[in-house]
Motif scaffolding. Structure first.
Motif, PDB file in Angstrom:
ATOM      1  N   ILE A 229      43.703  61.954  59.581  1.00  0.00           N
ATOM      2  CA  ILE A 229      45.054  62.520  59.408  1.00  0.00           C
ATOM      3  C   ILE A 229      45.594  62.995  60.758  1.00  0.00           C
ATOM      4  O   ILE A 229      46.735  62.698  61.134  1.00  0.00           O
ATOM      5  CB  ILE A 229      45.027  63.690  58.396  1.00  0.00           C
ATOM      6  N   ALA A 230      44.754  63.726  61.509  1.00  0.00           N
ATOM      7  CA  ALA A 230      45.179  64.231  62.816  1.00  0.00           C
ATOM      8  C   ALA A 230      45.449  63.087  63.778  1.00  0.00           C
ATOM      9  O   ALA A 230      46.414  63.117  64.558  1.00  0.00           O
ATOM     10  CB  ALA A 230      44.106  65.161  63.382  1.00  0.00           C
ATOM     11  N   GLY A 231      44.611  62.055  63.742  1.00  0.00           N
ATOM     12  CA  GLY A 231      44.786  60.908  64.642  1.00  0.00           C
ATOM     13  C   GLY A 231      46.119  60.210  64.423  1.00  0.00           C
ATOM     14  O   GLY A 231      46.828  59.875  65.381  1.00  0.00           O
ATOM     15  N   ILE A 232      46.489  60.013  63.153  1.00  0.00           N
ATOM     16  CA  ILE A 232      47.760  59.362  62.834  1.00  0.00           C
ATOM     17  C   ILE A 232      48.932  60.227  63.293  1.00  0.00           C
ATOM     18  O   ILE A 232      49.956  59.720  63.760  1.00  0.00           O
ATOM     19  CB  ILE A 232      47.832  59.072  61.318  1.00  0.00           C
ATOM     20  N   LEU A 267      45.077  77.195  63.729  1.00  0.00           N
ATOM     21  CA  LEU A 267      44.862  76.037  64.614  1.00  0.00           C
ATOM     22  C   LEU A 267      43.404  75.604  64.727  1.00  0.00           C
ATOM     23  O   LEU A 267      43.130  74.577  65.347  1.00  0.00           O
ATOM     24  CB  LEU A 267      45.408  76.353  66.015  1.00  0.00           C
ATOM     25  N   SER A 268      42.471  76.353  64.147  1.00  0.00           N
ATOM     26  CA  SER A 268      41.058  75.952  64.279  1.00  0.00           C
ATOM     27  C   SER A 268      40.759  74.580  63.672  1.00  0.00           C
ATOM     28  O   SER A 268      39.945  73.832  64.225  1.00  0.00           O
ATOM     29  CB  SER A 268      40.140  77.015  63.672  1.00  0.00           C
ATOM     30  N   PRO A 269      41.409  74.180  62.537  1.00  0.00           N
ATOM     31  CA  PRO A 269      41.134  72.830  62.002  1.00  0.00           C
ATOM     32  C   PRO A 269      41.534  71.710  62.964  1.00  0.00           C
ATOM     33  O   PRO A 269      41.022  70.598  62.872  1.00  0.00           O
ATOM     34  CB  PRO A 269      41.954  72.761  60.715  1.00  0.00           C
ATOM     35  N   THR A 270      42.462  72.024  63.895  1.00  0.00           N
ATOM     36  CA  THR A 270      42.910  70.993  64.852  1.00  0.00           C
ATOM     37  C   THR A 270      42.538  71.378  66.287  1.00  0.00           C
ATOM     38  O   THR A 270      43.186  70.962  67.239  1.00  0.00           O
ATOM     39  CB  THR A 270      44.433  70.771  64.733  1.00  0.00           C
TER      40      THR A 270
END
Length: 830
Positions: A229-232, A267-270
């Motif tokens: 998800i983050a990559g997209i 922001l820790s998840p990313t």
């Protein structure tokens, strides 16, 4: 009111629109109009046509407008000094641009929105004016933005090809294994599938198959769906700048720092990066005390780039607003400077940010396609190729992917094939509809006949059973050439020898039967008739080369093999780009390669056109074909003379050259060096090595240039030549120019003008052969570029006069002496 976007299987999208019309009433469901506007280049051409100006003249002016998204004529005049000079000095150009400015941005024509539908409570004509489209359909006269402002419900029913691929793949899997996959309940934490994404071998995987995204996935090595998800979300213009920070944070989580403690849970998840719009909303709520509704207004203002609203909200976020019930960061104990820094970061990112729900939907589809490709590769690739059956370049690309995956591709077969690609054991059967000059109705008749009365047993049986169903000689011949009749007990050469005779015999029998005539042959016993049947002549089979040539003729690609397949490892070792990188992408109107970059391609010379220059020298235009497609290569006289022994049709060669990109066309390659495959087999490196950037093009090593994708080259991705590049000893190791290069100098006002007039320059010097360099000088940046050694000329009076006529006498100089200079090396950026 916000609109609602929904993606549907591409093939059945219209069914959804029809259903909505039936459910709510045809008078309440209307499709939306869109207006094509007069953009900068288009308005110049349209106005020039009305003013009856020569097309070439207007086209040259239009090409001076830089290729920038949403550029205006005023902006073009600011950016291009040459255009500005013409505007100021040429009365005709001044009038053309002034008239164009008056019309710029106005609607040019109407069309129907690709997906937008408005649904009303009552009949649509009570809310909005309606119009009739060119195809007779009813549309609104208001665009989607006006409809949103009126509070009407707008829905986008989008047709997503990948959903069709997943649907077809699931059907193939059920047919071949008996298992019906439930795509909504997969294991979304399958480490094997995630590891396959991390290899970068993601051809056909939704959102992850571009060259830059492959590089990113190899670096990212996603461990869970959250990473995908983050990559997209990150692989887009703007957020790309956060990629190094994200990967560093992922790999070194202990080193991630936060501006204030309140940011850590957000922001820790990313890994400390702002990636999603939802994070922006959560930051203003948790740090500034915003309500849910107000936080969405901030998000919308940022994404819509409403500067005045953003500046007003900065003060509210940092200092609060007691009247509106916003406490602000300072009131919550956050330092004023820290709060300002956080808001600046949010503003930078929110202009481009994805909302996480959107990215998550994309990531789920990406994962599903990766899952199918990993566990059911044959079924997935068959469905994927069916989805692009009308695009031979993409089919060729995926055929190469199949070969690399060890999947055999079988020729079309009338006894097994379907209209699309199909699964045959562990192989893929080529689609029958891909055969040229055979209509879809004929294919449907063949499949229906086969299912109703069984498989075709031989050539005569096939022709007899299909004779009444629009089957003509051309169709039969193309079936033979494609290999679709190979299962009928004979060779392609035998079939080509007798099919006309069989067809004529059947036609003659029909005429006799209609006339009520009988012959002695009709009274004979069945075994006697078989003795007199048309027999297959003993003529053997075509050579492999001939069979492949026939396949290419009727299918557009090679199926049962490829003339280059035995050289695939050698080919992949020496090239920097495939020919597909030169093809124009119809969706975004661009090519993967970058203008003026040096690349190496390899393949077989499939065609050669020889031209004679004014001085009776020979140059050539080659059609170079590799395993995935073809590209046009221009060979100027000097190189033609040097490499003429290699420039034979069907010769297998590697060509190093310079990319030439033109607007709305496939890119070309300007040849600089050629080497045969035999020579390549004996050398580790044919040409000076170059390094692949993330966008599929290659350049010198350096910088973090791996994630430029289709959005342009980043930090390390410069492609121009420096002063003296290619001229021995012209640049010292310190980067200083020790000598001013001699040769013939041509001055251009800027890089855009040089690119616009480059082809004129190359044509002008094509006949001149000598030892002097051609030096390009850009007046605005003082940048210098020396053309490659194979374009050296004889700087005589004839050439100087010819160039002066084209570019102006004041812009052409011959520098005979090498003058001392201490000027720094200045690069020309493409």
């Amino acid at each position: 009111m916000p609109d609602i976007d929904i993606d549907f299987c591409f093939n059945r999208r219209q069914e959804v629109i029809d259903y909505v019309g039936r459910k709510y009433g045809a008078d309440k469901v209307v499709q939306i109009v869109t207006f094509g506007t007069l953009a900068a280049k288009g308005v110049l051409r349209d106005v020039g046509r009305v003013m009856d100006l020569p097309y070439a003249f207007v086209d040259s002016i239009a090409k001076m407008v830089p290729n920038e998204l949403n550029i205006t004529l005023d902006r073009a005049l600011e950016m291009n000094p040459e255009l500005r000079k013409l505007y100021q000095e040429d009365e005709q150009v001044h009038h053309l641009i002034d008239m164009s400015k008056r019309l710029e941005g106005l609607p040019r024509h109407t069309s129907m929105h690709a997906a937008g539908v408005v649904i009303c409570q009552k009949s649509a004509d009570e809310f909005v004016p309606l119009s009739r489209g060119s195809d007779g359909s009813i549309t609104t006269q208001f665009t989607m933005t006006t409809l949103e402002e009126l509070g009407l419900l707008k829905m986008d029913f989008l047709g997503l090809r990948t959903l069709t691929v997943i649907h077809d793949a699931v059907n193939f899997i059920e047919k071949s294994t008996g298992i019906r996959l439930d795509m909504e309940h997969l294991d979304y934490d399958d480490k094997a599938v995630l590891a396959s994404i991390g290899t970068g071998k993601t051809e056909g995987v939704f959102q992850l198959e571009s060259a830059g995204m492959k590089s990113f996935m190899k670096e990212l090595k996603p461990q869970n769906l959250e990473d995908v998800i983050a990559g997209i979300s990150l692989y887009r213009p703007g957020p790309m700048d956060f990629i190094p920070k994200y990967i560093k944070g992922k790999n070194e989580q202990g080193d991630v720092a936060y501006s204030c403690p309140q940011l850590e849970p957000i922001l820790s998840p990313t890994y400390g990066c702002i990636v999603y719009q939802e994070q922006v909303m959560q930051i203003v709520r948790d740090l500034g005390g915003y309500t849910l509704g107000r936080s969405d207004l901030v998000r919308r203002a940022m994404s819509k780039k409403k500067q005045s609203v953003m500046e007003k909200e900065r003060a509210n976020f940092v200092y609060g607003n007691a009247e509106e019930g916003v406490p602000g960061c300072v009131a919550k104990g956050i330092d004023e400077k820290v709060a300002g820094h956080i808001y600046d970061e949010m503003m930078d990112f929110a202009k481009y940010a994805f909302n996480k729900s959107h990215a998550a939907c994309y990531a789920v589809v990406s994962y599903q396609t990766a899952y199918l490709k990993y566990y059911y590769p044959v079924e997935f690739m068959a469905a994927l190729m069916t989805s692009v059956i009308d695009n031979p370049k993409k089919v060729s690309e995926y055929i190469l992917t199949c070969r690399n995956m060890g999947i055999e591709l079988l020729p079309p077969d009338i006894n097994e094939g379907e209209s699309g690609f199909s699964v045959s054991g562990s192989s893929i059967r080529y689609a029958l509809t891909a055969i040229k000059s055979v209509g879809r109705n004929v294919i449907d008749e063949i499949v229906a006949e086969r299912r109703e009365r069984g498989a075709f047993t031989n050539l005569k049986d096939f022709i007899t059973r299909m004779a009444d169903k629009d089957m003509n000689k051309r169709a039969i011949e193309n079936f033979i050439k494609a290999g679709a009749l190979d299962s009928l007990g004979g060779t392609r050469k035998q079939f080509m020898s007798v099919y006309v005779q069989i067809l004529d015999s059947i036609s003659k029998d029909k005429k006799n039967n209609l006339a009520g005539q009988m012959s002695l042959f009709d009274l004979a016993a069945q075994e006697d008739k078989e003795e007199y049947d048309i027999r297959m002549p003993d003529v053997g089979e075509y050579t492999k080369e001939m069979r492949l040539a026939f396949e290419k003729e009727v299918l557009g690609i090679y199926v049962s093999g490829h003339p280059l397949e035995e050289y695939q490892e050698l080919w992949q070792h020496h090239i920097t780009n495939t020919t597909n990188d030169f093809a124009l992408d119809e969706e975004n109107g661009s090519v993967k390669v970058q203008d003026q970059t040096n690349v190496v391609v390899g393949g077989m010379i499939a065609g050669k056109t020889v031209k004679y220059t004014k001085n009776d020298k020979i140059m050539a235009f080659l059609n170079l074909e590799d395993l995935v497609g073809n590209v046009e290569v221009v060979v100027f006289p000097k190189d033609y003379e040097k490499y003429s022994t290699l420039l034979l049709e069907e010769a297998k060669v590697f060509i190093k050259g310079r990319v030439s990109v033109e607007e709305d066309k496939d890119a070309k390659l300007i040849c600089e060096q050629i080497a045969g495959f035999d020579e390549a087999n004996m050398q580790e490196a044919l040409f000076k090595p170059v390094y692949r950037g993330g966008n599929g093009s290659y350049q010198s090593r350096g910088g973090y240039g791996g994630y430029s994708g289709s959005y342009g080259r980043r930090n390390g991705g410069q492609s121009g030549l420096a002063v003296g590049q290619g001229a021995t000893g012209a640049i010292s190791q310190s980067g200083q120019i020790s000598k001013m290069p001699g040769g013939i100098w041509i001055q251009f006002p800027d890089l855009a003008t040089y690119h616009a007039q480059e082809q004129q320059l190359l044509s002008a010097i094509a006949d001149s052969d000598g030892n002097e360099d051609v030096v390009i000088f850009l007046r605005d940046t003082k940048g210098i570029k020396i053309l490659p050694p194979n374009l050296r000329v004889s700087a005589d009076e004839g050439l100087k006069r010819r160039l002066s006529e084209i570019f102006g006498e004041q812009n052409v100089k011959v520098v005979a002496n090498l003058l001392k200079s201490s000027r720094k090396c200045i690069k020309i950026r493409s």
